[in-house]
Scaffold this motif. Structure first.
Motif, PDB file in Angstrom:
ATOM      1  N   ASP A  22      -0.767 -10.829 -19.857  1.00 11.71           N
ATOM      2  CA  ASP A  22      -0.021  -9.658 -19.402  1.00 11.71           C
ATOM      3  C   ASP A  22      -0.905  -8.413 -19.402  1.00 11.71           C
ATOM      4  O   ASP A  22      -0.792  -7.558 -18.510  1.00 11.71           O
ATOM      5  CB  ASP A  22       1.207  -9.433 -20.291  1.00 11.71           C
ATOM      6  CG  ASP A  22       2.195 -10.589 -20.227  1.00 11.71           C
ATOM      7  OD1 ASP A  22       2.404 -11.116 -19.114  1.00 11.71           O
ATOM      8  OD2 ASP A  22       2.738 -10.963 -21.275  1.00 11.71           O
ATOM      9  N   GLN A  25      -3.111  -8.684 -16.374  1.00  8.78           N
ATOM     10  CA  GLN A  25      -2.354  -8.422 -15.157  1.00  8.78           C
ATOM     11  C   GLN A  25      -2.066  -6.930 -15.009  1.00  8.78           C
ATOM     12  O   GLN A  25      -2.132  -6.385 -13.902  1.00  8.78           O
ATOM     13  CB  GLN A  25      -1.041  -9.207 -15.167  1.00  8.78           C
ATOM     14  CG  GLN A  25      -0.215  -8.989 -13.888  1.00  8.78           C
ATOM     15  CD  GLN A  25       1.131  -9.683 -13.940  1.00  8.78           C
ATOM     16  OE1 GLN A  25       1.411 -10.459 -14.859  1.00  8.78           O
ATOM     17  NE2 GLN A  25       1.981  -9.387 -12.952  1.00  8.78           N
ATOM     18  N   ALA A  26      -1.761  -6.262 -16.129  1.00  4.11           N
ATOM     19  CA  ALA A  26      -1.480  -4.827 -16.073  1.00  4.11           C
ATOM     20  C   ALA A  26      -2.704  -4.066 -15.577  1.00  4.11           C
ATOM     21  O   ALA A  26      -2.592  -3.177 -14.721  1.00  4.11           O
ATOM     22  CB  ALA A  26      -1.051  -4.323 -17.451  1.00  4.11           C
ATOM     23  N   GLU A  29      -3.017  -4.568 -11.898  1.00  4.74           N
ATOM     24  CA  GLU A  29      -2.022  -3.791 -11.158  1.00  4.74           C
ATOM     25  C   GLU A  29      -2.425  -2.322 -11.085  1.00  4.74           C
ATOM     26  O   GLU A  29      -2.246  -1.673 -10.040  1.00  4.74           O
ATOM     27  CB  GLU A  29      -0.652  -3.927 -11.828  1.00  4.74           C
ATOM     28  CG  GLU A  29      -0.037  -5.313 -11.747  1.00  4.74           C
ATOM     29  CD  GLU A  29       0.379  -5.698 -10.342  1.00  4.74           C
ATOM     30  OE1 GLU A  29       0.495  -4.794  -9.486  1.00  4.74           O
ATOM     31  OE2 GLU A  29       0.579  -6.898 -10.094  1.00  4.74           O
ATOM     32  N   GLN A  33      -3.186  -0.152  -7.549  1.00  4.50           N
ATOM     33  CA  GLN A  33      -2.535   1.117  -7.244  1.00  4.50           C
ATOM     34  C   GLN A  33      -3.526   2.265  -7.074  1.00  4.50           C
ATOM     35  O   GLN A  33      -3.134   3.355  -6.649  1.00  4.50           O
ATOM     36  CB  GLN A  33      -1.542   1.483  -8.361  1.00  4.50           C
ATOM     37  CG  GLN A  33      -0.384   0.524  -8.504  1.00  4.50           C
ATOM     38  CD  GLN A  33       0.549   0.565  -7.319  1.00  4.50           C
ATOM     39  OE1 GLN A  33       0.776   1.610  -6.709  1.00  4.50           O
ATOM     40  NE2 GLN A  33       1.092  -0.592  -6.953  1.00  4.50           N
ATOM     41  N   LEU A  86       6.289   0.429 -11.106  1.00  4.53           N
ATOM     42  CA  LEU A  86       5.297  -0.634 -11.106  1.00  4.53           C
ATOM     43  C   LEU A  86       5.688  -1.737 -12.082  1.00  4.53           C
ATOM     44  O   LEU A  86       5.491  -2.930 -11.805  1.00  4.53           O
ATOM     45  CB  LEU A  86       3.925  -0.057 -11.478  1.00  4.53           C
ATOM     46  CG  LEU A  86       2.774  -1.051 -11.589  1.00  4.53           C
ATOM     47  CD1 LEU A  86       2.532  -1.737 -10.246  1.00  4.53           C
ATOM     48  CD2 LEU A  86       1.507  -0.351 -12.069  1.00  4.53           C
ATOM     49  N   ALA A  89       8.214  -3.903 -10.364  1.00  3.88           N
ATOM     50  CA  ALA A  89       7.642  -4.693  -9.271  1.00  3.88           C
ATOM     51  C   ALA A  89       6.748  -5.817  -9.802  1.00  3.88           C
ATOM     52  O   ALA A  89       6.733  -6.921  -9.240  1.00  3.88           O
ATOM     53  CB  ALA A  89       6.851  -3.791  -8.337  1.00  3.88           C
ATOM     54  N   ALA A  90       5.984  -5.551 -10.848  1.00  3.18           N
ATOM     55  CA  ALA A  90       5.057  -6.546 -11.394  1.00  3.18           C
ATOM     56  C   ALA A  90       5.685  -7.414 -12.470  1.00  3.18           C
ATOM     57  O   ALA A  90       5.024  -8.327 -12.979  1.00  3.18           O
ATOM     58  CB  ALA A  90       3.821  -5.842 -11.962  1.00  3.18           C
ATOM     59  N   LEU A  92       6.508  -6.680 -15.619  1.00  6.45           N
ATOM     60  CA  LEU A  92       5.777  -6.495 -16.867  1.00  6.45           C
ATOM     61  C   LEU A  92       6.560  -5.540 -17.760  1.00  6.45           C
ATOM     62  O   LEU A  92       7.317  -4.683 -17.282  1.00  6.45           O
ATOM     63  CB  LEU A  92       4.384  -5.912 -16.606  1.00  6.45           C
ATOM     64  CG  LEU A  92       3.370  -6.836 -15.930  1.00  6.45           C
ATOM     65  CD1 LEU A  92       2.127  -6.047 -15.543  1.00  6.45           C
ATOM     66  CD2 LEU A  92       3.008  -8.012 -16.839  1.00  6.45           C
ATOM     67  N   THR A 299       4.881   2.232   0.624  1.00  5.59           N
ATOM     68  CA  THR A 299       5.546   0.938   0.603  1.00  5.59           C
ATOM     69  C   THR A 299       6.331   0.757   1.897  1.00  5.59           C
ATOM     70  O   THR A 299       6.584   1.711   2.632  1.00  5.59           O
ATOM     71  CB  THR A 299       6.498   0.820  -0.598  1.00  5.59           C
ATOM     72  OG1 THR A 299       7.550   1.794  -0.459  1.00  5.59           O
ATOM     73  CG2 THR A 299       5.763   1.068  -1.915  1.00  5.59           C
TER      74      THR A 299
END
Length: 503
Positions: A22, A25-26, A29, A33, A86, A89-90, A92, A299
């Motif tokens: 995690d 992944q953060a 992400e 962005q 975010l 969307a992710a 997390l 978006t």
């Protein structure tokens, strides 16, 4: 590398909870962005030691959140909205623990112009009134400009430059006449723009109140007087705070001059009505708001939010241009069809363009939405479920208002035409429809006249809308309806005086 566009930078402490995957992944992400990770550490470690309790399933990141929008009291909250969006969307578990606005505002350095001192008797001092005057007028300027404090500008002007140009001791500087007094310190660049916008905004509010005051009556006049005085007070207060240090009296004087200018334009400008003022305001706000909305496309949902109204307005405009809606509404008010009015194509296009200007105001809804997003208003934050509902209701409200504008435009034209017929005076034209007073001369015996909507009286003038096919279109003031007479049975002659009977 393509540079991402943004307006604001907010340093945000983001806590990510979960497993090692995690955390990775953060970070990925954040990179997607365009948000650089400045520093990372475990919870209870590094700067958070003694601040937060240690937790091996949690990690902290100092992330620089970059996004569009204005700078103000809601800017740091807006950064938190982006992180929460975010996280959804992710999928997390993220938490915003602290934010700090990065201030990249640029200092407004004082500008000085370089000039020679060879003309002075004593190069170290500007002696003589004539020498000081010629230097102040720029007679001895070299064309070079230096920015900074007076001592910095003087040293910069005398500094050697590339290309073998040596330092010059026979140079001095003078303050550029475009800038203020030395004892007045200007704020930074963006802050100066904001303060100027506040001053002009309150001055415009006062001008609006004056225009409405001219048309108001009774207790409403006192309301608009109070609104105008309140806007004037806020404008003058903003003017006194225009400079960082000093210049309160100078700023107050500038505020008074600005208020007088707007007051003169609002009070003595001919022809301004509240409706026209609101229309002009809408036409001005619309492109600004649309630009603020379009530049924030990040978006697909935001892209559709802006393009759907644009597409609807464009399609509607093309439909309107293919047929004159305003002429149809005008004819309907007079119980005439658009075919009977027989309007030339050029005037149909003109009426269509008039309606398209109304339809352009249909973009006022998304424009206001773009302004609200730029100002980081709470109902525009990402992930807000009421966003779509509020947006749709706002757009429907604007479109309904536009339909009312179009109907009101035709209704007022019909009312003016009917009033002119009742009062026996010249009727105003309406996009190629030119009602004229005529005398009706029968070419057959009166008993054989074939008319619809009444009987023709040869002694009285009639308001004529022309001839459609084999039918003369007249207005019957007795019935308040059109009188349609076969054109092969009468001859229409212009009436010299509609207030008198026909000879």
């Amino acid at each position: 590398m393509v540079r991402r566009r943004y307006d604001q930078r907010v340093l945000t402490l983001v806590e990510v909870r979960g497993e090692a995957r995690d955390f990775e992944q953060a970070k990925a992400e954040f990179t997607l962005q365009g948000w650089p990770v400045v520093e990372e550490f475990g919870r209870g470690e590094g700067p958070s030691a003694g601040v937060l309790t240690p937790d091996p399933r949690s990690r902290l990141y100092w992330v620089e959140i970059r996004f569009f929008g204005a700078r103000g009291g809601r800017t740091e909250r807006a950064a938190g909205w982006r992180v929460r969006g975010l996280a959804k969307a992710a999928v997390l578990e993220m938490y915003v623990r602290r934010t700090r606005l990065v201030d990249p505002d640029r200092e407004l350095l004082e500008e000085y112009r370089s000039h020679t001192t060879a003309h002075r008797r004593d190069p170290r001092r500007a002696t003589g009134r004539r020498a000081r005057a010629l230097e102040g007028w720029g007679h001895y300027d070299t064309g070079s400009v230096a920015l900074g404090t007076p001592s910095e500008a003087r040293r910069l002007a005398r500094m050697a430059t590339p290309g073998g140009v040596p330092a010059g001791a026979d140079l001095d500087v003078r303050m550029s006449p475009r800038r203020g007094l030395r004892q007045i310190e200007l704020p930074r660049e963006e802050e100066l723009t904001r303060r100027l916008a506040v001053l002009i905004g309150w001055s415009l509010g006062m001008a609006f109140a004056v225009v409405f005051l001219k048309e108001a009556g009774g207790p409403a006049r006192w309301l608009w007087i109070a609104v105008g005085c309140a806007c004037l007070a806020r404008a003058l207060l903003a003017a006194t705070r225009f400079y960082e240090t000093g210049g309160r009296l100078f700023g107050f004087s500038c505020g008074c001059l600005t208020a007088l200018l707007f007051l003169a334009l609002a009070y003595w400008a001919p022809g301004w009505t509240p409706a026209q003022l609101l229309l002009c305001a809408g036409m001005t706000v619309t492109p600004v708001g649309i630009w603020l909305l379009v530049r924030q496309w990040t978006t697909w949902s935001e892209w559709l939010t802006a393009t759907v109204p644009l597409a609807v307005t464009l399609v509607t405009g093309l439909v309107v241009a293919s047929g004159s809606v305003l002429h149809g509404l005008y004819g309907d008010g007079l119980d005439l069809t658009q075919e009977e009015l027989d309007v030339p194509g050029l005037w149909q296009v003109a009426a269509g363009l008039k309606l398209i200007t109304y339809l352009a105001l249909g973009l006022l809804g998304p424009a206001l939405w773009g302004i609200a997003k730029h100002l980081h208003l709470a109902f525009t934050r990402p992930g807000e479920y009421l966003n779509v509902i509020i947006y749709v209701l706002l757009y429907v409200l604007v479109l309904a208002s536009l339909a009312g504008l179009a109907a009101d435009n035709a209704a007022r034209a019909v009312a003016r035409t009917k009033a002119a017929a009742e009062q026996r005076r010249e009727a105003p034209p309406y996009f190629g429809v030119r009602p004229e007073w005529v005398c009706v001369r029968p070419t057959v015996p009166t008993a054989e006249l074939n008319a619809e909507g009444g009987l023709v009286d040869p002694r009285r003038p009639y308001l004529s809308f022309g001839t459609a096919g084999d039918t003369a279109l007249l207005w019957n003031t007795d019935t308040g309806a059109p009188l349609k007479q076969r054109s092969d049975q009468v001859r229409l002659e212009p009436a010299k005086d509609p207030a008198r009977p026909c000879p």
